[in-house]
Design a protein around this motif. Structure first.
Motif, PDB file in Angstrom:
ATOM      1  N   GLN A  61       0.579  -0.742   0.082  1.00  0.00           N
ATOM      2  CA  GLN A  61       0.205  -0.191   0.089  1.00  0.00           C
ATOM      3  C   GLN A  61       1.126   1.200   0.357  1.00  0.00           C
ATOM      4  O   GLN A  61       2.214   1.060   0.961  1.00  0.00           O
ATOM      5  CB  GLN A  61      -1.058  -0.325   1.198  1.00  0.00           C
ATOM      6  CG  GLN A  61      -2.394   0.841   0.951  1.00  0.00           C
ATOM      7  CD  GLN A  61      -2.595   0.628   2.461  1.00  0.00           C
ATOM      8  OE1 GLN A  61      -2.761  -0.060   3.250  1.00  0.00           O
ATOM      9  NE2 GLN A  61      -3.656   1.925   2.255  1.00  0.00           N
ATOM     10  N   THR A  63       1.575   4.818   1.034  1.00  0.00           N
ATOM     11  CA  THR A  63       1.277   5.766   2.413  1.00  0.00           C
ATOM     12  C   THR A  63       1.936   7.321   1.801  1.00  0.00           C
ATOM     13  O   THR A  63       3.467   7.313   1.261  1.00  0.00           O
ATOM     14  CB  THR A  63       1.751   4.951   3.924  1.00  0.00           C
ATOM     15  OG1 THR A  63       3.563   5.216   2.648  1.00  0.00           O
ATOM     16  CG2 THR A  63       1.586   3.540   3.971  1.00  0.00           C
ATOM     17  N   ARG A  71       5.743  10.099  -1.492  1.00  0.00           N
ATOM     18  CA  ARG A  71       5.091   8.489  -1.249  1.00  0.00           C
ATOM     19  C   ARG A  71       6.300   7.780  -1.263  1.00  0.00           C
ATOM     20  O   ARG A  71       6.872   7.265  -1.730  1.00  0.00           O
ATOM     21  CB  ARG A  71       4.715   7.933  -2.962  1.00  0.00           C
ATOM     22  CG  ARG A  71       3.294   9.414  -3.289  1.00  0.00           C
ATOM     23  CD  ARG A  71       3.285   8.787  -4.196  1.00  0.00           C
ATOM     24  NE  ARG A  71       4.072   9.159  -5.610  1.00  0.00           N
ATOM     25  CZ  ARG A  71       4.191   8.436  -6.855  1.00  0.00           C
ATOM     26  NH1 ARG A  71       3.245   7.856  -7.144  1.00  0.00           N
ATOM     27  NH2 ARG A  71       5.053   8.725  -7.232  1.00  0.00           N
ATOM     28  N   SER A  79      11.760   0.482   3.528  1.00  0.00           N
ATOM     29  CA  SER A  79      10.888   1.337   3.080  1.00  0.00           C
ATOM     30  C   SER A  79      11.313   1.897   2.627  1.00  0.00           C
ATOM     31  O   SER A  79      12.144   3.076   1.865  1.00  0.00           O
ATOM     32  CB  SER A  79      10.470   2.745   3.685  1.00  0.00           C
ATOM     33  OG  SER A  79       9.245   3.772   3.846  1.00  0.00           O
ATOM     34  N   ILE A  92      -1.902   7.818  -2.859  1.00  0.00           N
ATOM     35  CA  ILE A  92      -1.951   7.510  -1.445  1.00  0.00           C
ATOM     36  C   ILE A  92      -3.404   6.424  -1.069  1.00  0.00           C
ATOM     37  O   ILE A  92      -4.243   6.996  -1.738  1.00  0.00           O
ATOM     38  CB  ILE A  92      -2.017   8.488  -0.340  1.00  0.00           C
ATOM     39  CG1 ILE A  92      -0.951   9.994  -1.067  1.00  0.00           C
ATOM     40  CG2 ILE A  92      -1.943   7.686   0.957  1.00  0.00           C
ATOM     41  CD1 ILE A  92       0.029   9.297  -0.536  1.00  0.00           C
ATOM     42  N   GLY A  93      -3.258   5.234  -0.482  1.00  0.00           N
ATOM     43  CA  GLY A  93      -3.692   4.352  -1.210  1.00  0.00           C
ATOM     44  C   GLY A  93      -4.056   3.414  -1.130  1.00  0.00           C
ATOM     45  O   GLY A  93      -4.659   2.602  -0.723  1.00  0.00           O
ATOM     46  N   GLN A  95      -3.488  -0.055  -3.132  1.00  0.00           N
ATOM     47  CA  GLN A  95      -2.522  -0.883  -3.436  1.00  0.00           C
ATOM     48  C   GLN A  95      -2.298  -1.130  -4.748  1.00  0.00           C
ATOM     49  O   GLN A  95      -2.438  -1.572  -5.705  1.00  0.00           O
ATOM     50  CB  GLN A  95      -3.230  -2.437  -2.804  1.00  0.00           C
ATOM     51  CG  GLN A  95      -4.198  -2.526  -1.583  1.00  0.00           C
ATOM     52  CD  GLN A  95      -2.493  -3.389  -1.034  1.00  0.00           C
ATOM     53  OE1 GLN A  95      -2.642  -2.509   0.674  1.00  0.00           O
ATOM     54  NE2 GLN A  95      -2.304  -3.816  -1.265  1.00  0.00           N
TER      55      GLN A  95
END
Length: 124
Positions: A61, A63, A71, A79, A92-93, A95
């Motif tokens: 996902q 974030t 992003r 990360s 953002i958000g 998948q």
């Protein structure tokens, strides 16, 4: 105009303290500072030459970063900061599955995540 002069506090009969390149230095010493305990050549892995680019694929996902417009996506260990790619897909958000080249040492204003230059992104 004021002129200040400094004088040594030691007595004239005191022996001089050794200085870099001074009389106490080895006769084989070259000008400047050298530390005989350090290697003379840079080790091969410390040359600063870029290595082969590393390509990774990450599914997860997207974030928001702490800075506006940043992003991120994580593989559970690392990360990654998404650089490029279709922002309508990697919003953002969402998948997504992202493939890209890791930009180790690359400077960004996002202050988090390992930079990942996105080569493809798709909804997952």
């Amino acid at each position: 105009m004021a002129v200040f002069a400094a004088s040594a506090c030691a007595s004239p009969s005191a022996s001089p303290s050794p200085e870099i390149g001074g009389p106490a230095a080895s006769s084989s010493a070259s000008p400047g500072f050298t530390d005989p305990g350090l290697p003379l050549e840079t080790p091969p892995d410390m040359t600063g030459k870029p290595g082969k680019p590393v390509e990774v694929t990450v599914t997860g996902q997207v974030t928001a970063g702490v800075e506006p417009g940043c992003r991120l996506i994580s593989d559970g260990r690392t990360s990654y900061l998404l650089l490029g790619g279709d922002e309508n897909v990697a919003k953002i958000g969402a998948q997504v599955t992202v493939t890209g080249t890791v930009g180790e040492g690359m400077m960004t204003t996002c202050q988090q995540g390992t930079p990942l230059q996105v080569t493809s992104v798709k909804a997952s």
